[in-house]
Scaffold this motif. Sequence first.
Motif, PDB file in Angstrom:
ATOM      1  N   ALA A 462       0.831  -1.212   0.000  1.00 37.65           N
ATOM      2  CA  ALA A 462       0.000   0.000   0.000  1.00 37.65           C
ATOM      3  C   ALA A 462       0.861   1.255   0.000  1.00 37.65           C
ATOM      4  O   ALA A 462       0.574   2.228  -0.718  1.00 37.65           O
ATOM      5  N   ARG A 463       1.938   1.246   0.799  1.00 32.62           N
ATOM      6  CA  ARG A 463       2.785   2.449   0.883  1.00 32.62           C
ATOM      7  C   ARG A 463       3.528   2.701  -0.417  1.00 32.62           C
ATOM      8  O   ARG A 463       3.636   3.852  -0.876  1.00 32.62           O
ATOM      9  N   SER A 464       4.055   1.643  -1.030  1.00 33.68           N
ATOM     10  CA  SER A 464       4.777   1.831  -2.287  1.00 33.68           C
ATOM     11  C   SER A 464       3.845   2.398  -3.357  1.00 33.68           C
ATOM     12  O   SER A 464       4.213   3.326  -4.097  1.00 33.68           O
ATOM     13  N   LYS A 465       2.628   1.883  -3.435  1.00 33.84           N
ATOM     14  CA  LYS A 465       1.681   2.384  -4.435  1.00 33.84           C
ATOM     15  C   LYS A 465       1.249   3.813  -4.127  1.00 33.84           C
ATOM     16  O   LYS A 465       1.078   4.635  -5.043  1.00 33.84           O
ATOM     17  N   SER A 466       1.090   4.128  -2.866  1.00 36.37           N
ATOM     18  CA  SER A 466       0.733   5.489  -2.491  1.00 36.37           C
ATOM     19  C   SER A 466       1.823   6.466  -2.906  1.00 36.37           C
ATOM     20  O   SER A 466       1.550   7.551  -3.453  1.00 36.37           O
ATOM     21  N   ASP A 467       3.079   6.092  -2.652  1.00 38.02           N
ATOM     22  CA  ASP A 467       4.202   6.944  -3.055  1.00 38.02           C
ATOM     23  C   ASP A 467       4.264   7.086  -4.573  1.00 38.02           C
ATOM     24  O   ASP A 467       4.556   8.166  -5.102  1.00 38.02           O
ATOM     25  N   GLN A 468       3.989   6.004  -5.282  1.00 37.05           N
ATOM     26  CA  GLN A 468       4.048   6.052  -6.741  1.00 37.05           C
ATOM     27  C   GLN A 468       2.922   6.906  -7.315  1.00 37.05           C
ATOM     28  O   GLN A 468       3.130   7.660  -8.277  1.00 37.05           O
ATOM     29  N   LEU A 469       1.747   6.819  -6.733  1.00 35.38           N
ATOM     30  CA  LEU A 469       0.652   7.675  -7.176  1.00 35.38           C
ATOM     31  C   LEU A 469       0.964   9.150  -6.910  1.00 35.38           C
ATOM     32  O   LEU A 469       0.655  10.018  -7.742  1.00 35.38           O
ATOM     33  N   ALA A 470       1.582   9.416  -5.775  1.00 39.17           N
ATOM     34  CA  ALA A 470       1.959  10.795  -5.468  1.00 39.17           C
ATOM     35  C   ALA A 470       3.003  11.301  -6.457  1.00 39.17           C
ATOM     36  O   ALA A 470       2.962  12.473  -6.884  1.00 39.17           O
ATOM     37  N   ARG A 471       3.904  10.428  -6.847  1.00 39.14           N
ATOM     38  CA  ARG A 471       4.935  10.815  -7.815  1.00 39.14           C
ATOM     39  C   ARG A 471       4.315  11.078  -9.190  1.00 39.14           C
ATOM     40  O   ARG A 471       4.748  11.998  -9.907  1.00 39.14           O
ATOM     41  N   ILE A 472       3.290  10.322  -9.547  1.00 46.07           N
ATOM     42  CA  ILE A 472       2.580  10.579 -10.800  1.00 46.07           C
ATOM     43  C   ILE A 472       2.017  11.999 -10.809  1.00 46.07           C
ATOM     44  O   ILE A 472       2.139  12.726 -11.799  1.00 46.07           O
ATOM     45  N   GLU A 473       1.435  12.392  -9.696  1.00 49.03           N
ATOM     46  CA  GLU A 473       0.877  13.741  -9.612  1.00 49.03           C
ATOM     47  C   GLU A 473       1.978  14.796  -9.680  1.00 49.03           C
ATOM     48  O   GLU A 473       1.816  15.851 -10.317  1.00 49.03           O
ATOM     49  N   GLU A 474       3.113  14.525  -9.042  1.00 47.43           N
ATOM     50  CA  GLU A 474       4.240  15.460  -9.094  1.00 47.43           C
ATOM     51  C   GLU A 474       4.717  15.672 -10.522  1.00 47.43           C
ATOM     52  O   GLU A 474       5.149  16.778 -10.895  1.00 47.43           O
ATOM     53  N   LEU A 475       4.631  14.631 -11.326  1.00 46.12           N
ATOM     54  CA  LEU A 475       5.121  14.702 -12.702  1.00 46.12           C
ATOM     55  C   LEU A 475       4.090  15.237 -13.683  1.00 46.12           C
ATOM     56  O   LEU A 475       4.377  15.335 -14.883  1.00 46.12           O
ATOM     57  N   GLY A 476       2.905  15.566 -13.198  1.00 47.33           N
ATOM     58  CA  GLY A 476       1.915  16.170 -14.075  1.00 47.33           C
ATOM     59  C   GLY A 476       0.670  15.356 -14.318  1.00 47.33           C
ATOM     60  O   GLY A 476      -0.181  15.737 -15.129  1.00 47.33           O
ATOM     61  N   GLY A 477       0.561  14.199 -13.658  1.00 45.40           N
ATOM     62  CA  GLY A 477      -0.657  13.413 -13.760  1.00 45.40           C
ATOM     63  C   GLY A 477      -0.548  12.209 -14.683  1.00 45.40           C
ATOM     64  O   GLY A 477       0.459  11.977 -15.344  1.00 45.40           O
ATOM     65  N   LEU A 478      -1.637  11.442 -14.721  1.00 45.13           N
ATOM     66  CA  LEU A 478      -1.642  10.169 -15.438  1.00 45.13           C
ATOM     67  C   LEU A 478      -1.384  10.315 -16.929  1.00 45.13           C
ATOM     68  O   LEU A 478      -0.643   9.522 -17.521  1.00 45.13           O
ATOM     69  N   ASP A 479      -1.979  11.300 -17.549  1.00 43.45           N
ATOM     70  CA  ASP A 479      -1.793  11.447 -18.993  1.00 43.45           C
ATOM     71  C   ASP A 479      -0.334  11.686 -19.337  1.00 43.45           C
ATOM     72  O   ASP A 479       0.199  11.121 -20.309  1.00 43.45           O
ATOM     73  N   MET A 480       0.331  12.504 -18.545  1.00 46.97           N
ATOM     74  CA  MET A 480       1.744  12.765 -18.802  1.00 46.97           C
ATOM     75  C   MET A 480       2.550  11.489 -18.682  1.00 46.97           C
ATOM     76  O   MET A 480       3.395  11.174 -19.527  1.00 46.97           O
ATOM     77  N   VAL A 481       2.306  10.712 -17.624  1.00 44.14           N
ATOM     78  CA  VAL A 481       3.079   9.493 -17.393  1.00 44.14           C
ATOM     79  C   VAL A 481       2.795   8.452 -18.479  1.00 44.14           C
ATOM     80  O   VAL A 481       3.704   7.808 -18.991  1.00 44.14           O
ATOM     81  N   ARG A 482       1.520   8.311 -18.848  1.00 35.90           N
ATOM     82  CA  ARG A 482       1.165   7.330 -19.891  1.00 35.90           C
ATOM     83  C   ARG A 482       1.801   7.680 -21.232  1.00 35.90           C
ATOM     84  O   ARG A 482       2.122   6.794 -22.019  1.00 35.90           O
TER      85      ARG A 482
END
Length: 502
Positions: A462-482
């Motif tokens: 749970a913690r690893s996924k939470s950190d990864q989701l937070a990092r996605i937001e830091e990088l500009g969101g899901l569309d940017m990462v995809r």
Amino acid sequence: MTICMGPAENVEPETFMTNPGNFILFVTDNHARNFLGAAGHSHVRTPNLDSLAKRGVLFKNAYAATTLCCPARAAIATGLYPHRTGFWDNATMYDGSVRTWHHHLRDAQVSVAAIGKLHYRSAGDDNGFSEEIHTMHVVGGIGSPLTLLRATEGGVPSRAGHKAIYGNSGPGQTDYQIYDRQITERAIDWLRRNADNPEPWALIVSYPSPHPPFRADQEFWELYPPEEMPLPPTWDAPNRFDHPAVAYLAWMNQVSAGLDESFLRDAYAGYCALITQTDAEIGKVIDMADEFGLTDTTRMAYTSDHGEAIGAHGILGKANLYEHSAGVPLILAGPGLPEGKTVSDCVSHVDLFPTILDLFDVPNETGGNLSGISLLQVIEGQHDPRPGFAEYHAMGSVNSSFLIRQDNWKLIYHVDMPNQLFDLASDPNEACDLLAGGSTHPKEAELKGLLRRQVNPEALNARSKSDQLARIEELGGLDMVRNAGSIAASPIPGKEVLLEKI
């Protein structure tokens, strides 16, 4: 028979030299533990590493802290497992925020230089070195955002580039072989300039090989005719994708239909050839250290960031906790250390931090907060054997997984999936999962209890996924990462990255 929890072989308690000298740590990328002449591989030739093992200590049950470049290298530097630092994957990499053994040595007035692949966030961070020379870090200080998608409901999409890079095996070279030679040249030049330095120093010489593509000079390729390669016994086993974690990894890397034998033989031959070529580069540095009169004052170590499946269990690469991917070579040699010794205890990347401090007689200022112990204690038989442990929270996984090994019994614990249990004494290739098909075994409960005394798997998932989701937001969101694309191999310094669009 391998007894992981047994004592070091042929060791009488004694004290080895730990007064300050010099130290060279050789690191490679993607070198599986058993692909070493000293480890008994039937075909691969590694004369220089074998020679280093003969004049030192070979740890035959060494494990990567995790099986992906960035988090594994962070663990080597910090002496902490990924769950202790939050450096989970190739998009949450080491960033200078946690003190490393490099920091400790530098603060003790020991010069620490790094040459080659580090795969940290940036040379602009304080990574603890006195100097960085021609180092490789992640692309743009961001790395590979695609790996973060493992935290989303859709996960990481299927990608063709992974298999394609293995298809580029054969005689010749890629940028990585060019970089290997540059690293060797700069390491020799550094040794030439520092050979007469009366003050102790430490040097990391880190190669990107034998990372795919597996291309090697003709002289090395010719040593390994593809038709003579001993393919892994599990490469085409009917049950190779029965476990959901393996099935997902195979799907993601587009090998679910199986591997063509000719394709795999070429890749296997290229892997062996590139290992031998990388061994030759390391040998050049070792030979020059001897020529410069450093052998009697310099300890040396060798390891790799993780292993390589090279077709075992029908997969390519790492991103799993089978022995072929989690097992790494580890050698420690030099003045004051025993020669020709083999140690069977389970050891880990995280043990390098306290070992190196011991070699320089530098106090550990972390307050005993490290994940590992000094390998000198292991060699001397002064510490009770520990379970083997590794973890994985990155691309290629639906949920977190954990390796726990006691003696020859090994459990791979998968969060919210069936576990896998292997008896490595009778089944070193992990062909027979004793829990497959809903089977039960009393060792499962015992090893689960041992694991849970160290970590809470569900909480870390749970913690690893939470950190990864937070990092996605830091990088500009899901569309940017995809839309960021997939990086099959990081570019060498001075080269632009080639992205595979998903």
